[in-house]
Design a protein around this motif. Structure first.
Motif, PDB file in Angstrom:
ATOM      1  N   PHE A  27      10.361  -2.547  53.912  1.00 49.87           N
ATOM      2  CA  PHE A  27      11.508  -3.076  54.655  1.00 49.87           C
ATOM      3  C   PHE A  27      12.736  -3.006  53.751  1.00 49.87           C
ATOM      4  CE2 PHE A  27       7.798  -5.555  56.178  1.00 49.87           C
ATOM      5  CZ  PHE A  27       7.800  -5.121  57.486  1.00 49.87           C
ATOM      6  N   ALA A  29      16.287  -5.156  53.380  1.00 53.26           N
ATOM      7  CA  ALA A  29      17.061  -6.310  53.858  1.00 53.26           C
ATOM      8  C   ALA A  29      18.470  -6.160  53.297  1.00 53.26           C
ATOM      9  CB  ALA A  29      16.361  -7.584  53.420  1.00 53.26           C
ATOM     10  N   GLY A  30      18.799  -6.889  52.236  1.00 52.25           N
ATOM     11  CA  GLY A  30      20.118  -6.714  51.608  1.00 52.25           C
ATOM     12  C   GLY A  30      20.214  -5.405  50.838  1.00 52.25           C
ATOM     13  N   GLY A  31      19.075  -4.887  50.413  1.00 50.57           N
ATOM     14  CA  GLY A  31      19.043  -3.614  49.675  1.00 50.57           C
ATOM     15  C   GLY A  31      19.404  -3.745  48.207  1.00 50.57           C
ATOM     16  N   THR A  32      19.673  -4.966  47.724  1.00 49.57           N
ATOM     17  CA  THR A  32      20.150  -5.111  46.336  1.00 49.57           C
ATOM     18  C   THR A  32      19.050  -4.855  45.313  1.00 49.57           C
ATOM     19  OG1 THR A  32      19.745  -7.497  46.327  1.00 49.57           O
ATOM     20  CG2 THR A  32      21.957  -6.783  46.957  1.00 49.57           C
ATOM     21  N   GLU A  33      17.807  -5.090  45.689  1.00 53.12           N
ATOM     22  CA  GLU A  33      16.703  -4.765  44.777  1.00 53.12           C
ATOM     23  C   GLU A  33      16.279  -3.304  44.959  1.00 53.12           C
ATOM     24  OE1 GLU A  33      15.335  -6.318  42.215  1.00 53.12           O
ATOM     25  OE2 GLU A  33      13.971  -4.628  41.940  1.00 53.12           O
ATOM     26  N   ILE A  34      16.109  -2.898  46.197  1.00 50.33           N
ATOM     27  CA  ILE A  34      15.638  -1.529  46.474  1.00 50.33           C
ATOM     28  C   ILE A  34      16.591  -0.481  45.887  1.00 50.33           C
ATOM     29  CG2 ILE A  34      15.383   0.152  48.366  1.00 50.33           C
ATOM     30  CD1 ILE A  34      14.153  -2.054  50.039  1.00 50.33           C
ATOM     31  N   TYR A  43      10.584   3.408  47.550  1.00 54.03           N
ATOM     32  CA  TYR A  43      10.097   3.830  48.866  1.00 54.03           C
ATOM     33  C   TYR A  43      10.705   5.170  49.270  1.00 54.03           C
ATOM     34  CZ  TYR A  43       9.245  -1.229  49.108  1.00 54.03           C
ATOM     35  OH  TYR A  43       8.853  -2.512  48.854  1.00 54.03           O
ATOM     36  N   THR A 102      19.122 -11.387  50.354  1.00 54.42           N
ATOM     37  CA  THR A 102      18.521 -12.319  51.322  1.00 54.42           C
ATOM     38  C   THR A 102      17.410 -13.123  50.657  1.00 54.42           C
ATOM     39  OG1 THR A 102      16.821 -10.749  52.034  1.00 54.42           O
ATOM     40  CG2 THR A 102      18.958 -10.658  53.190  1.00 54.42           C
ATOM     41  N   ASN A 106      14.371 -11.769  48.238  1.00 58.04           N
ATOM     42  CA  ASN A 106      14.159 -12.355  46.914  1.00 58.04           C
ATOM     43  C   ASN A 106      12.691 -12.724  46.714  1.00 58.04           C
ATOM     44  OD1 ASN A 106      14.283 -14.949  44.928  1.00 58.04           O
ATOM     45  ND2 ASN A 106      15.787 -13.372  44.446  1.00 58.04           N
ATOM     46  N   ASP A 113      12.049 -12.781  36.833  1.00 56.24           N
ATOM     47  CA  ASP A 113      13.257 -13.560  36.544  1.00 56.24           C
ATOM     48  C   ASP A 113      13.874 -14.003  37.872  1.00 56.24           C
ATOM     49  OD1 ASP A 113      14.135 -11.162  37.530  1.00 56.24           O
ATOM     50  OD2 ASP A 113      15.454 -10.670  35.857  1.00 56.24           O
ATOM     51  N   ILE A 160       8.021 -11.213  56.106  1.00 46.81           N
ATOM     52  CA  ILE A 160       8.403 -12.627  55.996  1.00 46.81           C
ATOM     53  C   ILE A 160       9.425 -12.880  57.102  1.00 46.81           C
ATOM     54  CG2 ILE A 160       9.397 -14.433  54.537  1.00 46.81           C
ATOM     55  CD1 ILE A 160       8.707 -12.676  52.096  1.00 46.81           C
TER      56      ILE A 160
HETATM   57  C1  LIG Z   1      22.236  -5.820  38.805  1.00 52.91           C
HETATM   58  C2  LIG Z   1      21.169  -6.595  39.532  1.00 52.91           C
HETATM   59  C3  LIG Z   1      20.600  -7.705  38.904  1.00 52.91           C
HETATM   60  C4  LIG Z   1      19.618  -8.458  39.574  1.00 52.91           C
HETATM   61  N1  LIG Z   1      19.112  -9.557  38.943  1.00 52.91           N
HETATM   62  C5  LIG Z   1      18.206 -10.340  39.578  1.00 52.91           C
HETATM   63  C6  LIG Z   1      17.698 -11.522  38.967  1.00 52.91           C
HETATM   64  O1  LIG Z   1      18.037 -11.866  37.833  1.00 52.91           O
HETATM   65  N2  LIG Z   1      16.808 -12.266  39.670  1.00 52.91           N
HETATM   66  C7  LIG Z   1      16.402 -11.915  40.927  1.00 52.91           C
HETATM   67  O2  LIG Z   1      15.614 -12.640  41.542  1.00 52.91           O
HETATM   68  N3  LIG Z   1      16.862 -10.809  41.524  1.00 52.91           N
HETATM   69  C8  LIG Z   1      17.752 -10.006  40.895  1.00 52.91           C
HETATM   70  N4  LIG Z   1      18.224  -8.866  41.499  1.00 52.91           N
HETATM   71  C9  LIG Z   1      17.583  -8.386  42.741  1.00 52.91           C
HETATM   72  C10 LIG Z   1      18.131  -8.904  44.036  1.00 52.91           C
HETATM   73  O3  LIG Z   1      19.529  -9.014  44.044  1.00 52.91           O
HETATM   74  C11 LIG Z   1      17.533 -10.210  44.583  1.00 52.91           C
HETATM   75  O4  LIG Z   1      16.180 -10.366  44.219  1.00 52.91           O
HETATM   76  C12 LIG Z   1      17.692 -10.248  46.100  1.00 52.91           C
HETATM   77  O5  LIG Z   1      17.414 -11.559  46.563  1.00 52.91           O
HETATM   78  C13 LIG Z   1      16.803  -9.265  46.844  1.00 52.91           C
HETATM   79  O6  LIG Z   1      17.063  -9.436  48.229  1.00 52.91           O
HETATM   80  P1  LIG Z   1      17.482  -8.204  49.151  1.00 52.91           P
HETATM   81  O7  LIG Z   1      17.672  -8.759  50.515  1.00 52.91           O
HETATM   82  O8  LIG Z   1      18.611  -7.450  48.591  1.00 52.91           O
HETATM   83  O9  LIG Z   1      16.123  -7.341  49.055  1.00 52.91           O
HETATM   84  P2  LIG Z   1      15.902  -5.774  49.291  1.00 52.91           P
HETATM   85  O10 LIG Z   1      16.412  -5.006  48.133  1.00 52.91           O
HETATM   86  O11 LIG Z   1      16.352  -5.373  50.647  1.00 52.91           O
HETATM   87  O12 LIG Z   1      14.302  -5.765  49.283  1.00 52.91           O
HETATM   88  C14 LIG Z   1      13.580  -6.159  48.130  1.00 52.91           C
HETATM   89  C15 LIG Z   1      12.078  -6.123  48.437  1.00 52.91           C
HETATM   90  O13 LIG Z   1      11.748  -7.111  49.402  1.00 52.91           O
HETATM   91  C16 LIG Z   1      11.126  -6.507  50.550  1.00 52.91           C
HETATM   92  N5  LIG Z   1      11.598  -7.286  51.694  1.00 52.91           N
HETATM   93  C17 LIG Z   1      12.872  -7.574  52.024  1.00 52.91           C
HETATM   94  N6  LIG Z   1      12.905  -8.431  53.064  1.00 52.91           N
HETATM   95  C18 LIG Z   1      11.613  -8.673  53.408  1.00 52.91           C
HETATM   96  C19 LIG Z   1      10.996  -9.479  54.402  1.00 52.91           C
HETATM   97  N7  LIG Z   1      11.711 -10.232  55.261  1.00 52.91           N
HETATM   98  N8  LIG Z   1       9.641  -9.487  54.449  1.00 52.91           N
HETATM   99  C20 LIG Z   1       8.884  -8.757  53.584  1.00 52.91           C
HETATM  100  N9  LIG Z   1       9.423  -7.985  52.617  1.00 52.91           N
HETATM  101  C21 LIG Z   1      10.771  -7.944  52.536  1.00 52.91           C
HETATM  102  C22 LIG Z   1      11.586  -5.062  50.536  1.00 52.91           C
HETATM  103  O14 LIG Z   1      10.688  -4.224  51.218  1.00 52.91           O
HETATM  104  C23 LIG Z   1      11.601  -4.796  49.026  1.00 52.91           C
HETATM  105  O15 LIG Z   1      10.306  -4.563  48.573  1.00 52.91           O
HETATM  106  C24 LIG Z   1      19.208  -8.083  40.869  1.00 52.91           C
HETATM  107  C25 LIG Z   1      19.792  -6.980  41.501  1.00 52.91           C
HETATM  108  C26 LIG Z   1      20.778  -6.251  40.840  1.00 52.91           C
HETATM  109  C27 LIG Z   1      21.418  -5.091  41.540  1.00 52.91           C
END
Ligand SMILES: Cc1cc2nc3c(=O)[nH]c(=O)nc-3n(C[C@H](O)[C@H](O)[C@H](O)COP(=O)(O)OP(=O)(O)OC[C@H]3O[C@@H](n4cnc5c(N)ncnc54)[C@H](O)[C@@H]3O)c2cc1C
Length: 279
Positions: A27, A29-34, A43, A102, A106, A113, A160
């Motif tokens: 999936f 979501a915000g894409g910040t981790e992917i 992926y 999101t 997270n 971390d 989730i």
């Molecule tokens: C420079 C940088 C530093 C960062 N530092 C940290 C940090 O210190 N600590 C930290 O916790 N995070 C960090 N992050 C990662 C990120 O910003 C957060 O963890 C964020 O909350 C991920 O949420 P997202 O919606 O962007 O997830 P996404 O990138 O969209 O997805 C992340 C993962 O979650 C899965 N996913 C998303 N939504 C769902 C759902 N509803 N159900 C099941 N699976 C799902 C996706 O498939 C993927 O595997 C960092 C990112 C960057 C770019």
């Protein structure tokens, strides 16, 4: 590299698309981790959750239910969200990231971390999980977040849907240790408890330790329940015997060792002070 982008139109269709894609699908979501440089989430097919209505926040006197697609900013601005979660949201120093990241993403990222996981575990959060079986049957489970994390492999491909906080009187304090607010954290630790008749009950302590993972400090919890410690500082002696710390860019093993012990002692002390205020 992502070569297939599917727009999720509904929960079941999104789950089916992930099922079809197997291990190389996830999936978004915000894409910040992917989309982060160096991510482990590599992926080739992603299913976007943006058009599925999973970002609502609702509450009654007993619980708050936060949709998995609620962003950090949305939660920070919503009066229904408990202050302890807002405190953890601020661990993410970047406003841009807070606007995109999101709560569901997270949790699913399960980083060592993690900004939010220690706090949510200390709060005894539950997660609503949607799943689809190989014969296409859809089901929803409401389980403790602890269980979701412990049996993560079992929930690969599950969605989730929401996070439930159903202990309105629970106290949760958290601390994060990093060189700067934008740097990765060496330690993020949370201490959660109830207060009954001037005593701390149902204590849960969790830490995200860089290089080690998400750890529950069970011996400290037991020591507090059995009133083993004469002073809050004494908890540090037990903290240190439980964990294999490692040296890395965030700090040495001995630094993490020291910081975790003193932080747990500090958070325990803050909780004890509240019991005295209530007495
Ligand atoms: C420079 C940088 C530093 C960062 N530092 C940290 C940090 O210190 N600590 C930290 O916790 N995070 C960090 N992050 C990662 C990120 O910003 C957060 O963890 C964020 O909350 C991920 O949420 P997202 O919606 O962007 O997830 P996404 O990138 O969209 O997805 C992340 C993962 O979650 C899965 N996913 C998303 N939504 C769902 C759902 N509803 N159900 C099941 N699976 C799902 C996706 O498939 C993927 O595997 C960092 C990112 C960057 C770019």
């Amino acid at each position: 590299m992502i070569s297939e982008f599917i727009k999720g139109e509904g929960v079941q269709q999104a789950l089916k698309e992930i099922q079809k894609g197997g291990l190389s699908a996830g999936f978004i979501a915000g894409g910040t981790e992917i989309q982060r440089l160096g991510t482990q989430k590599k992926y080739t097919k992603v299913v976007s959750l943006h058009s599925i209505s999973l970002d609502t926040i609702t509450s009654d006197t007993q619980k708050v239910v936060i949709g998995a697609m609620a962003t950090f900013t949305q939660m920070a601005e919503d009066s229904q969200v408990p202050s302890y979660l807002k405190e953890a949201i601020k661990f993410c120093g970047s406003f841009t990231k807070r606007n995109m990241a999101t709560i569901g993403g997270n949790i699913a990222s399960l980083r060592d971390d993690s900004y939010l996981i220690p706090t949510l575990l200390a709060a005894k959060a539950r997660v609503h999980i949607g799943d689809i079986s190989v014969d296409g049957e859809y089901s929803v489970e409401n389980i403790p977040l602890r269980e979701y994390i412990e049996f993560r492999e079992h929930f690969m491909g599950s969605l989730i849907l929401a996070i439930e906080l159903n202990r309105p009187k629970r106290i949760v304090f958290s601390q994060r240790f990093a060189r700067t607010v934008q740097s990765p954290a060496a330690i993020t630790v949370s201490f959660g408890a109830g207060i009954e008749e001037g005593t701390l009950t149902d204590v849960r302590i969790f830490a995200a330790i860089k290089g080690t993972g998400i750890i529950r400090l069970k011996k400290v919890e037991e020591g507090i329940a059995e009133r083993q410690f004469l002073t809050p500082e004494d908890v540090a002696t037990v903290v240190n015997s439980e964990i294999a710390f490692v040296d890395d860019i965030t700090g040495s093993a001995s630094y993490k060792h020291y910081i975790l012990g003193s932080s747990v002692a500090h958070l325990y002390k803050r909780c004890l002070e509240l019991t005295q205020e209530e007495a």
